[in-house]
Design an enzyme around this catalytic site. Structure first.
Site, PDB file in Angstrom:
ATOM      1  N   LYS A 225      20.766 -10.783 -38.859  1.00 16.28           N
ATOM      2  CA  LYS A 225      21.189 -10.220 -39.822  1.00 16.28           C
ATOM      3  C   LYS A 225      20.843  -8.377 -39.679  1.00 16.28           C
ATOM      4  O   LYS A 225      21.426  -7.509 -39.813  1.00 16.28           O
ATOM      5  CB  LYS A 225      20.654 -10.941 -41.425  1.00 16.28           C
TER       6      LYS A 225
ATOM      7  N   LYS B  49      10.297  -6.536 -36.369  1.00 17.26           N
ATOM      8  CA  LYS B  49      10.563  -6.472 -37.187  1.00 17.26           C
ATOM      9  C   LYS B  49      10.378  -4.597 -37.624  1.00 17.26           C
ATOM     10  O   LYS B  49      11.259  -4.220 -37.813  1.00 17.26           O
ATOM     11  CB  LYS B  49      10.228  -6.945 -38.505  1.00 17.26           C
TER      12      LYS B  49
ATOM     13  N   LYS C  53      20.418 -12.401 -29.569  1.00 14.01           N
ATOM     14  CA  LYS C  53      20.459 -13.522 -30.571  1.00 14.01           C
ATOM     15  C   LYS C  53      21.465 -13.145 -32.386  1.00 14.01           C
ATOM     16  O   LYS C  53      21.203 -11.548 -32.377  1.00 14.01           O
ATOM     17  CB  LYS C  53      18.735 -13.494 -31.198  1.00 14.01           C
TER      18      LYS C  53
HETATM   19  P1  ADP Z   1      17.924 -13.540 -39.317  1.00 11.61           P
HETATM   20  O1  ADP Z   1      17.443 -12.728 -38.134  1.00 11.61           O
HETATM   21  O2  ADP Z   1      20.024 -13.192 -38.827  1.00 11.61           O
HETATM   22  O3  ADP Z   1      17.386 -12.761 -40.414  1.00 11.61           O
HETATM   23  P2  ADP Z   1      16.357 -15.857 -40.438  1.00 11.61           P
HETATM   24  O4  ADP Z   1      15.238 -14.818 -40.116  1.00 11.61           O
HETATM   25  O5  ADP Z   1      17.064 -15.539 -42.091  1.00 11.61           O
HETATM   26  O6  ADP Z   1      17.300 -14.888 -40.153  1.00 11.61           O
HETATM   27  O7  ADP Z   1      16.399 -17.509 -40.204  1.00 11.61           O
HETATM   28  C1  ADP Z   1      16.774 -18.409 -40.598  1.00 11.61           C
HETATM   29  C2  ADP Z   1      17.073 -19.783 -39.535  1.00 11.61           C
HETATM   30  O8  ADP Z   1      17.515 -19.297 -38.837  1.00 11.61           O
HETATM   31  C3  ADP Z   1      15.360 -19.834 -39.446  1.00 11.61           C
HETATM   32  O9  ADP Z   1      15.435 -21.630 -38.929  1.00 11.61           O
HETATM   33  C4  ADP Z   1      15.660 -18.720 -37.352  1.00 11.61           C
HETATM   34  O10 ADP Z   1      15.325 -19.589 -36.721  1.00 11.61           O
HETATM   35  C5  ADP Z   1      17.682 -19.401 -38.099  1.00 11.61           C
HETATM   36  N1  ADP Z   1      18.310 -19.078 -37.270  1.00 11.61           N
HETATM   37  C6  ADP Z   1      18.704 -17.067 -37.021  1.00 11.61           C
HETATM   38  N2  ADP Z   1      19.753 -16.670 -36.888  1.00 11.61           N
HETATM   39  C7  ADP Z   1      19.273 -17.884 -35.092  1.00 11.61           C
HETATM   40  C8  ADP Z   1      20.474 -17.618 -34.089  1.00 11.61           C
HETATM   41  N3  ADP Z   1      20.642 -16.330 -33.970  1.00 11.61           N
HETATM   42  N4  ADP Z   1      20.245 -18.890 -33.844  1.00 11.61           N
HETATM   43  C9  ADP Z   1      19.606 -20.061 -33.545  1.00 11.61           C
HETATM   44  N5  ADP Z   1      19.216 -19.981 -34.734  1.00 11.61           N
HETATM   45  C10 ADP Z   1      19.127 -19.057 -35.867  1.00 11.61           C
END
Ligand code: ADP
Ligand code: TRP
Length: 321
Positions: free
Chosen positions: A192, A110, A189
């Site tokens: 957001k 981050k 991956k």
């Molecule tokens: P982002 O990385 O988009 O900010 P978050 O950190 O809010 O997502 O993640 C919310 C949930 O979704 C968590 O349990 C995270 O592990 C899952 N998650 C986020 N991105 C992925 C992905 N590309 N594949 C599988 N799970 C994901």
């Protein structure tokens, strides 16, 4: 069995969130006592815009309910409505070795992406541990990127139990290997914060734009291609019906796969796949009063579950007299 997971209200829900966390959580309503919540205190580490945070909190609630979470069959609330969690986070932070947090990839990633390296961002995993341990959860469904945070939670629970006596359930993570990391438009991956997502609840035009932007190679149509290393195929396979997926796989292997055509097909499949949820969500967002009622009732239930654990913790460490 108690199953618990949370999501930050920090932007539009995408298909990675759906396969990694929200889908498994919703299916888990059948398996045990379910705790689902919106972690707005965590989101403060990256969103410092009061209107956005407050709006996205209700939108995240609408996302969960639209996709099928039934508030009568789970406990569903907003993290900050249970202030007990911050007291527990402080107590846990006093048994958390610095080295444990210094090893966390998520903090480093981050900061590398430009998020301000605040104390809150560094201590993020301790608050997450408090989220999990406060409700004595056994299982935490998350995507692979959160695995380390659940490991940290386990380490903190064990350290606390060893120091003060058996207090917390030591939780495990539940990661579905087939969708542990959903790839984004660029093959990294989907996240957001990488701007490479396919949002679930977006307009038809935007959905098409995103899908058409999935990065593919420039091999000619007739050439044989490896589906398993193709980003488009890896997203497509999450949604396509089995028989059609076999056909498309054959086209990759034997030649004849046309990326543009597969993308257009994917747009239609996605649009249909989330149609019902989209319609439900459109209704939900028009009734913020209803969403707030659901969340407030959920918070009451969550507080009632949290109180005995926090009381036990206070006694164990001696913040009673
Ligand atoms: P982002 O990385 O988009 O900010 P978050 O950190 O809010 O997502 O993640 C919310 C949930 O979704 C968590 O349990 C995270 O592990 C899952 N998650 C986020 N991105 C992925 C992905 N590309 N594949 C599988 N799970 C994901
Ligand atoms: N850190 C998680 C994420 O970014 C969100 C989260 C906060 C969480 N507390 C939690 C997930 C407790 C599971 C359990 O996605």
């Amino acid at each position: 069995m108690r199953i618990l997971s949370g999501i930050q209200p920090s932007g539009q829900l995408h298909i990675g969130n759906y396969f990694g966390m929200m889908g498994p959580m919703i299916r888990n309503m059948e398996r045990g006592e379910l705790y689902a919540f919106i972690v707005n205190l965590h989101a403060l580490t990256s969103v410092q815009d009061r209107e956005r945070l407050s709006r996205d909190t209700l939108e995240a609630a609408a996302d969960f309910l639209a996709l099928g979470l039934d508030p009568d069959r789970c406990i569903f609330w907003v993290q900050s409505d249970v202030p007990e969690v911050t007291e527990l986070a402080w107590v846990l932070s006093t048994v958390t070795p610095m080295g444990l947090l210094e090893r966390c990839h998520s903090y480093k990633d981050k900061v590398a992406k430009g998020i301000a390296p605040s104390h809150g961002l560094f201590a993020y995993p301790v608050l997450m541990a408090a989220d999990i341990l406060l409700y004595q959860a056994h299982l935490v469904p998350v995507g692979k990127d959160q695995k380390q945070h659940v490991e940290v939670t386990r380490d903190i629970a064990i350290k606390f139990n060893n120091t003060f006596g058996e207090t917390f359930v030591v939780p495990g993570e539940a990661i579905d290997d087939s969708v542990a990391t959903v790839p984004g438009l660029d093959g990294q991956k989907m996240s957001k914060s990488y701007g490479n997502t396919i949002p679930i609840f977006t307009g038809a035009k935007e959905l098409k734009k995103r899908v058409m932007a999935i990065v593919t190679d420039s091999k000619p149509v007739e050439e044989s291609k490896d589906p398993d290393t193709c980003n488009l195929y890896n997203i497509y396979k999450l949604f396509a019906p089995a028989a059609r997926l076999r056909e498309v796989r054959d086209l990759y292997v034997n030649g004849g796969a046309m990326y543009g055509k597969i993308k257009l097909e994917l747009v239609d499949i996605l649009w249909e796949y989330f149609r019902e949820a989209r319609e439900k969500r459109e209704q939900l967002v028009q009734d913020p009063g209803y969403l707030k009622d659901i969340l407030r009732q959920g918070a009451e239930k969550a507080r009632a579950k949290a109180a005995p654990t926090l009381q036990l913790v206070r006694e164990r460490v001696g913040i009673v007299y």
